[in-house]
Motif scaffolding. Sequence first.
Motif, mmCIF file in Angstrom:
data_model
loop_
_atom_site.group_PDB
_atom_site.id
_atom_site.type_symbol
_atom_site.label_atom_id
_atom_site.label_comp_id
_atom_site.label_asym_id
_atom_site.label_seq_id
_atom_site.Cartn_x
_atom_site.Cartn_y
_atom_site.Cartn_z
ATOM 1 N N UNK A 143 120.591 -40.447 62.274
ATOM 2 C CA UNK A 143 120.885 -39.171 61.643
ATOM 3 C C UNK A 143 119.714 -38.231 61.865
ATOM 4 N N UNK A 144 119.999 -37.023 62.345
ATOM 5 C CA UNK A 144 118.951 -36.049 62.658
ATOM 6 C C UNK A 144 119.190 -34.728 61.929
ATOM 7 N N UNK A 145 119.910 -34.780 60.820
ATOM 8 C CA UNK A 145 120.258 -33.564 60.087
ATOM 9 C C UNK A 145 119.013 -32.773 59.687
ATOM 10 N N UNK A 146 118.036 -33.426 59.102
ATOM 11 C CA UNK A 146 116.829 -32.717 58.652
ATOM 12 C C UNK A 146 116.075 -32.123 59.835
ATOM 13 N N UNK A 147 116.028 -32.840 60.945
ATOM 14 C CA UNK A 147 115.367 -32.304 62.143
ATOM 15 C C UNK A 147 116.088 -31.057 62.637
ATOM 16 N N UNK A 148 117.432 -31.090 62.644
ATOM 17 C CA UNK A 148 118.208 -29.933 63.101
ATOM 18 C C UNK A 148 117.996 -28.740 62.179
ATOM 19 N N UNK A 149 117.920 -28.991 60.870
ATOM 20 C CA UNK A 149 117.656 -27.906 59.918
ATOM 21 C C UNK A 149 116.269 -27.305 60.165
ATOM 22 N N UNK A 150 115.274 -28.163 60.394
ATOM 23 C CA UNK A 150 113.917 -27.687 60.661
ATOM 24 C C UNK A 150 113.875 -26.877 61.962
ATOM 25 N N UNK A 151 114.590 -27.350 62.990
ATOM 26 C CA UNK A 151 114.643 -26.609 64.254
ATOM 27 C C UNK A 151 115.274 -25.232 64.052
ATOM 28 N N UNK A 152 116.318 -25.155 63.231
ATOM 29 C CA UNK A 152 116.972 -23.868 62.958
ATOM 30 C C UNK A 152 116.010 -22.920 62.241
ATOM 31 N N UNK A 153 115.230 -23.447 61.309
ATOM 32 C CA UNK A 153 114.246 -22.624 60.601
ATOM 33 C C UNK A 153 113.193 -22.116 61.561
ATOM 34 N N UNK A 154 112.721 -22.979 62.442
ATOM 35 C CA UNK A 154 111.711 -22.579 63.436
ATOM 36 C C UNK A 154 112.273 -21.496 64.344
ATOM 37 N N UNK A 155 113.516 -21.658 64.808
ATOM 38 C CA UNK A 155 114.138 -20.638 65.672
ATOM 39 C C UNK A 155 114.248 -19.299 64.934
ATOM 40 N N UNK A 156 114.662 -19.353 63.667
ATOM 41 C CA UNK A 156 114.782 -18.119 62.888
ATOM 42 C C UNK A 156 113.411 -17.480 62.671
ATOM 43 N N UNK A 157 112.398 -18.286 62.422
ATOM 44 C CA UNK A 157 111.047 -17.755 62.260
ATOM 45 C C UNK A 157 110.551 -17.109 63.551
ATOM 46 N N UNK A 158 110.887 -17.695 64.694
ATOM 47 C CA UNK A 158 110.513 -17.105 65.980
ATOM 48 C C UNK A 158 111.182 -15.747 66.168
ATOM 49 N N UNK A 159 112.465 -15.645 65.811
ATOM 50 C CA UNK A 159 113.189 -14.375 65.901
ATOM 51 C C UNK A 159 112.531 -13.343 64.989
ATOM 52 N N UNK A 160 112.254 -13.754 63.740
ATOM 53 C CA UNK A 160 111.609 -12.840 62.797
ATOM 54 C C UNK A 160 110.250 -12.377 63.305
ATOM 55 N N UNK A 161 109.469 -13.285 63.851
ATOM 56 C CA UNK A 161 108.147 -12.942 64.373
ATOM 57 C C UNK A 161 108.265 -11.976 65.546
ATOM 58 N N UNK A 162 109.220 -12.230 66.443
ATOM 59 C CA UNK A 162 109.429 -11.328 67.586
ATOM 60 C C UNK A 162 109.810 -9.931 67.092
ATOM 61 N N UNK A 163 110.685 -9.861 66.093
ATOM 62 C CA UNK A 163 111.092 -8.570 65.544
ATOM 63 C C UNK A 163 109.906 -7.851 64.913
ATOM 64 N N UNK A 164 109.064 -8.583 64.191
ATOM 65 C CA UNK A 164 107.879 -7.974 63.589
ATOM 66 C C UNK A 164 106.918 -7.478 64.660
ATOM 67 N N UNK A 165 106.723 -8.279 65.700
ATOM 68 C CA UNK A 165 105.831 -7.896 66.798
ATOM 69 C C UNK A 165 106.361 -6.654 67.503
ATOM 70 N N UNK A 166 107.677 -6.606 67.730
ATOM 71 C CA UNK A 166 108.281 -5.433 68.372
ATOM 72 C C UNK A 166 108.094 -4.198 67.497
ATOM 73 N N UNK A 167 108.320 -4.367 66.188
ATOM 74 C CA UNK A 167 108.162 -3.242 65.268
ATOM 75 C C UNK A 167 106.709 -2.776 65.241
ATOM 76 N N UNK A 168 105.762 -3.698 65.249
ATOM 77 C CA UNK A 168 104.341 -3.333 65.263
ATOM 78 C C UNK A 168 103.989 -2.624 66.559
ATOM 79 N N UNK A 169 104.509 -3.121 67.671
ATOM 80 C CA UNK A 169 104.239 -2.504 68.968
ATOM 81 C C UNK A 169 104.794 -1.085 69.002
#
Length: 181
Positions: A143-169
């Motif tokens: 079972x890899x449910x928790x790993x998949x949830x963590x991966x989804x959080x990391x992907x969302x954090x990457x999107x959020x960070x990219x959006x913040x970086x774009x907004x700062x730029x």
Amino acid sequence: SDGKPRRMIGTNVDITERKNTEAALVAKDEFLESVYSGINLSVFVVDVTENGGFRYAGLNPKHETLTGIPSHRLEGRSPEDALPADAADQVRERYGQCLTANGPINYEEWLKFKDRQSCWETTLHPLRNEQGRINRIIGTSQEITERKKAEAIIRQNEVNLRQMMDAMQETLSVIALDGTF
């Protein structure tokens, strides 16, 4: 003749080799059983019938614990007889893919066990009989449910960070054009 035996004929057969072979087989069976029962993965065995059907031959204790399905509910039964319709369709398709691949396959899938959706990483290994026909599939899952949830959080954090970086730029570009920088 007075009824007393006058001669005896006997043979001795050395069965040491047979006894050693039997002992080795028992030791091997005990070893395999300890692996099957002690491994921290779900292990299930599926027989492939002559007409291409599937029947569960067994599962290890870890499979029972992770899925909540007792062995007696699966053993000797087809996926359709033992699982909810959507899960039966899903696993039957995977077993068919293993036969078509003619070798091991690995995949991730979401299944519902214990009244909750969970993600599983599964490997199916086909086994052949003496005639070369695939007659059994050995599956291992974790079972890899928790790993998949963590991966989804990391992907969302990457999107959020990219959006913040774009907004700062963008903000820095506006400031630079204004000459207020």
